[in-house]
Each structure stands twice: as C-alpha cells, then as structure tokens.
Design an enzyme around this catalytic site. Sequence first.
Site, PDB file in Angstrom:
ATOM      1  N   CYS A  21      10.306 -37.613   5.274  1.00 24.52           N
ATOM      2  CA  CYS A  21      10.413 -36.263   5.830  1.00 24.52           C
ATOM      3  C   CYS A  21      10.280 -36.291   7.353  1.00 24.52           C
ATOM      4  O   CYS A  21      11.222 -36.670   8.041  1.00 24.52           O
ATOM      5  CB  CYS A  21       9.400 -35.342   5.158  1.00 24.52           C
ATOM      6  SG  CYS A  21       9.889 -33.616   5.250  1.00 24.52           S
TER       7      CYS A  21
ATOM      8  N   HIS B 260      10.366 -36.125  -0.308  1.00 15.69           N
ATOM      9  CA  HIS B 260       9.115 -36.879  -0.461  1.00 15.69           C
ATOM     10  C   HIS B 260       9.169 -37.693  -1.759  1.00 15.69           C
ATOM     11  O   HIS B 260       8.741 -37.190  -2.806  1.00 15.69           O
ATOM     12  CB  HIS B 260       7.925 -35.920  -0.522  1.00 15.69           C
ATOM     13  CG  HIS B 260       7.618 -35.249   0.769  1.00 15.69           C
ATOM     14  ND1 HIS B 260       6.655 -35.717   1.637  1.00 15.69           N
ATOM     15  CD2 HIS B 260       8.149 -34.154   1.354  1.00 15.69           C
ATOM     16  CE1 HIS B 260       6.609 -34.925   2.698  1.00 15.69           C
ATOM     17  NE2 HIS B 260       7.505 -33.980   2.549  1.00 15.69           N
TER      18      HIS B 260
ATOM     19  N   GLU C 242       7.326 -39.963  -2.773  1.00 14.33           N
ATOM     20  CA  GLU C 242       6.009 -40.371  -3.282  1.00 14.33           C
ATOM     21  C   GLU C 242       5.530 -39.516  -4.462  1.00 14.33           C
ATOM     22  O   GLU C 242       4.773 -39.983  -5.304  1.00 14.33           O
ATOM     23  CB  GLU C 242       4.954 -40.347  -2.165  1.00 14.33           C
ATOM     24  CG  GLU C 242       4.599 -38.980  -1.594  1.00 14.33           C
ATOM     25  CD  GLU C 242       5.476 -38.542  -0.429  1.00 14.33           C
ATOM     26  OE1 GLU C 242       6.604 -39.049  -0.309  1.00 14.33           O
ATOM     27  OE2 GLU C 242       5.036 -37.673   0.363  1.00 14.33           O
TER      28      GLU C 242
HETATM   29  N1  GLN Z   1       7.653 -30.661  10.045  1.00 11.96           N
HETATM   30  C1  GLN Z   1       8.885 -31.081   9.446  1.00 11.96           C
HETATM   31  C2  GLN Z   1       9.651 -29.918   8.855  1.00 11.96           C
HETATM   32  O1  GLN Z   1       9.123 -28.858   8.661  1.00 11.96           O
HETATM   33  C3  GLN Z   1       8.646 -32.155   8.387  1.00 11.96           C
HETATM   34  C4  GLN Z   1       7.890 -31.650   7.214  1.00 11.96           C
HETATM   35  C5  GLN Z   1       7.300 -32.755   6.386  1.00 11.96           C
HETATM   36  O2  GLN Z   1       7.188 -33.888   6.831  1.00 11.96           O
HETATM   37  N2  GLN Z   1       6.920 -32.437   5.175  1.00 11.96           N
HETATM   38  O3  GLN Z   1      10.818 -30.055   8.550  1.00 11.96           O
END
Ligand code: GLN
Length: 561
Positions: free
Chosen positions: A386, A514, A516
């Site tokens: 992300c 994500h 994970e």
């Molecule tokens: N801050 C970034 C976004 O809002 C990444 C979010 C995250 O890593 N979950 O897109």
Amino acid sequence: MSQTETRFIFITGGVVSSLGKGIAAASIGRLLRSRGLSVQIQKFDPYINVDPGTMSPYQHGEVFVTEDGAETDLDLGHYERFTDANASKGSNVTAGGIYNTVIRRERRGDYLGATVQVVPHITDEIKQRIRVMADRDDADFVITEIGGTVGDIESLPFLEAIRQFPVEVGRRRCMFIHLTLVPYIGHAGELKTKPTQHSVNELRRIGINADMVLCRSESELSLDIRKKIALFASLPVDAVVSGYDVKDVYSVPLVFHDQGVDDFILKEHFGIDAPPPDLAGWKAIIDRAAALKDEVRIALVGKYVQLEDAYLSVVEALRHSGIHHGCRVKVEWIDSETVGEPEVDELLRGVDGILIPGGFGGRGFEGKIAAAKIAREEKIPYLGVCLGMHVAVSEFARHVADMPGANSTEMDPETPFPVIDLLPEQREIADMGGTMRLGADPVKLHPGTRAYEAYGESVVYERHRHRYEVNNHLKKQLETAGLVFGGTTPDDRLVEITELPREVHPYYVASQFHPEFKSRPDRPSPLFREFVGAAHERHGGEPVAAPSVDGADVTASRLNV
Ligand code: GLN
C-alpha cells in the site's frame, strides 16, 4: 446442525488486560473447527469509536480489514488465521457502533416516544448483534469475546447483555468462559489464586457464572492449584484449564486439547457428540516452525515500529512464508525517520529483504524513499504494501524516470509529478471513518509478470484500505522507464501491483492492496512467500520442499495464552 441449535460461547477476561483473550477465543474456534463444526467468532469492544479505523496504530495496533471491508480489531486477524474462516462486518462490534445504531433509530422516531435506555435498548441491540452471527452460514457455534476486563465501567452493558442472552435462547445453549491470571509471586515462591477467585466472584456479582476458567500463568498449574480454583469457582476440576506461556501461540489449541478443553465444551457442557479432532496438519506446521534452521533478516521500515502490534499481520505473513521456505524470519525494526543515518543505511545494505508496510501521512516518508532506493540499487528483495507501493513508485519516478520531486499528493500536494494521487471517488469525501476504498476487490494479474507467477492465477481477490493510487496520467512515462504494472483492476482503471522485471532485480514487487490479511500459516500470501523466498536465496539458503499440509488446519501470532 440446524441454525436453531447454534450454541453460544462467551469469553470474558478478568484481573488484568492483555492476557490473550483473542488467542484463547481463536484457539477454541480452531479446536471446534477441527472437530467438524462451523464456528463464527466475534469481538465486542467497549470503546466509543464506531470502529478502530480512525484510531492511531500506537493506541490500538493494526487495523485488520475483512473481506467485506470492515476496519476491525487485530484480534480478528487471530480468528482468521486460527480458524481459516473469514470474519465480516458483524465480527467486530464497538460500544460506539451500538450507540450509533440506537441513536439513529431514536432520531427516526422508531422508539415511538419511549425513553431510550441502556437496558433494554442498548442491551437489546447487543444481543441482536450476537444473533446475526448465528445466522451466518448456519454456524454451529458463535464465540463472542468481550473486550476489556470484568469490573470496567464501560464493559457493563456488554456483560449485562450476555447475562440476559441465555434467558432468551436457553442456558443449555450458552457457555461462559472466563480468562484470568494466576501470578507467580517471586519472593513467596508461590502461584497466587486469589485474583482469580475475586474475578470469578466479580462476574457472579453481575449474574454470570463461569462454566470454565482459563488461567494464564508462566508455567503449568499443578493439579492442586487447579483443584483449589475449582473449589472456589464451584466447578469440576476439568473446567479449570492451565493456559501457560508457550513459545509459539499457534500451539495454544494443542495445549488446550491436551487438557481436554474441546471434550469438556462439547461433551460435558453441551452434550454434543463430535468426531475426534483432526489436528495433524496444524501440528505439522508447529513442528516445522520449531525446527527452522536458517534465518533471514528482513528490515521492516515504518513509522509505528515502537509498537510491533501495529504490523501484526505483516509479521505473521512473513512468519508463514518463513515456515514455507524452512527459514526463521528475523524482523529488523527500522524507524523510517532514522534512514539516512550511516549505521541505519549500513544495516539496510546488509539485510536479506526490505519491506515497507502500509501507513498514513508524511512523517518518515522520505526515509522510506531512501530505503526503497537502497533496495532497488543494491538488488535487495523489496516488498511494498500500500503506502510501500506509493514509496516504490515515487522513488522510481524521481531516480529512474526523470521526474524530479515526484511524490504522492498525500505528502506534497504541490509536487510537479503527482505519480500518486487521490482516487477520483475520494475527492469529495470529508468524513474520515470508513470512507477509504475498503475490502476485497478483484485484481487482474498480467501474464509474464512476477505477480502472475506468484499467484499462478489470472484473477485474485485481495483486501484494500487506501485513498491514493497510481496516477494514470503518468503511467506511460513510468512504464517507458521500465516500471512494470503486474496487476490492475479488471477494468484497467487502477494499478494494483508494480514491479521490476526479473532481469533487472531479484524481487521488487509492491501492491496497492494488503496481502498480509489473507496469509495463513499453511498458505502464506503469494507475494510474501516469493519475497521471503528471494530473501532466503540472497542469504544463500537452500530452497526447501514446501510443507504438504492439507487446507483448513493451521496458524500463528505473538500473544501467549
Ligand atoms: N496513506 C495511503 C492512502 O491512503 C496508503 C494507505 C495504506 O498504506 N493503507 O492511500
């Protein structure tokens, strides 16, 4: 079993917090699943936040995201990893969520002029949330963990609701399990049962009689101590279980099983005949985890590294991948604000892999860029999750694609090259809670890429939690410079995976989602698995035959029970 026969297990905690109620609930869930029964697990959190999505990871640890896009307590990660059943929106209920529902109803006039009160309106809504879980997949069992500790003011409505619950469904369909602490007092050289006695009494005072007491302690409780607790708690000694500290939390279900916990719950308490448990696959993973020889070092570069729970699922996914490859994963926790200091950079150059997890806000972002640059230039395996993908893309844009000052507009709204920008649907949203792109969405993997190779499939479902994405206007320029888009949404609208080709780098992969959250002890997330494989190779490790474990039977984590 039919839905009307769903049994309900309530898990409360006493004496102190952080005893590992989540692991206890997950372990009991694992045991019941191993005996062929379907289980739904749910957690009640007594705080006023509607969900933990807006809470700082320092406060709460990681926010676990479900398939259906709920932002939940990290205990749900334990539930999923232990039981291999997906949690959902109903699996995490907070006091704030309950009040929110009741107050909205009151504003609509649904209560027809009644005075709206904690009892019955709040407690009724809590009971309704338990019933909803029973309807899911006709669950044989619903396990409900009550967050907090008995005696807390804020837990009271939840405890009152579970006190009332048996009145409605029948006491024989309910079971109360209480988790307590039996501390060892060093100078007296003794284990003390008094806090447990008090805690069981405290529960009784509010009308709940524990049917089983799980006692956390450093070492295994003797039969004498269990008998003493049994006497005070008015329980048979088999209902007093020793939850002693173990090295590997995935072994807790086995510790419980060895003490007859599943038999007591099923046969003694509910009078249910179930086949013996099939724990062979689970045990195989634990044995394999205990016998790991090689060690790979993975630097986890983030801003919440003081609290390891902030990255719980990431660490678990690394561990699952290590078990797969036959190597222990040692995580080097690197505060992203320290990257650039000579000794930190030297450490980064020496690790076997660099991982940049999810995150929010600008603090430490430049340190993450510097870490990604080291990974790319030194050909150290890299996995970005992300925000870790936003880092990888910004770094590549600046240093390879000739876009000086490239950035995410989250960090620098004035950047000349906004390679990462707000999702169009996010522009008008003002509320912070529950408004990101959340939950599982299909990801189309492009043949010939590392991502496609890792998954071995052309469409996968992965969970998201973000507001920013790769800017399509600058995609071509990045691609021309050599960045590969390994996955996109099926309509090609959003980039899901960026990577560098194998000829250029041993493993440089980042995902917008994500991975994970879907990693399981016996089925590591493919992107993590390949990352740790590449790190193992860099370390000089021999590839090891992967474990052959059949499906639904495994897990891991940090808390001990
Ligand atoms: N801050 C970034 C976004 O809002 C990444 C979010 C995250 O890593 N979950 O897109």
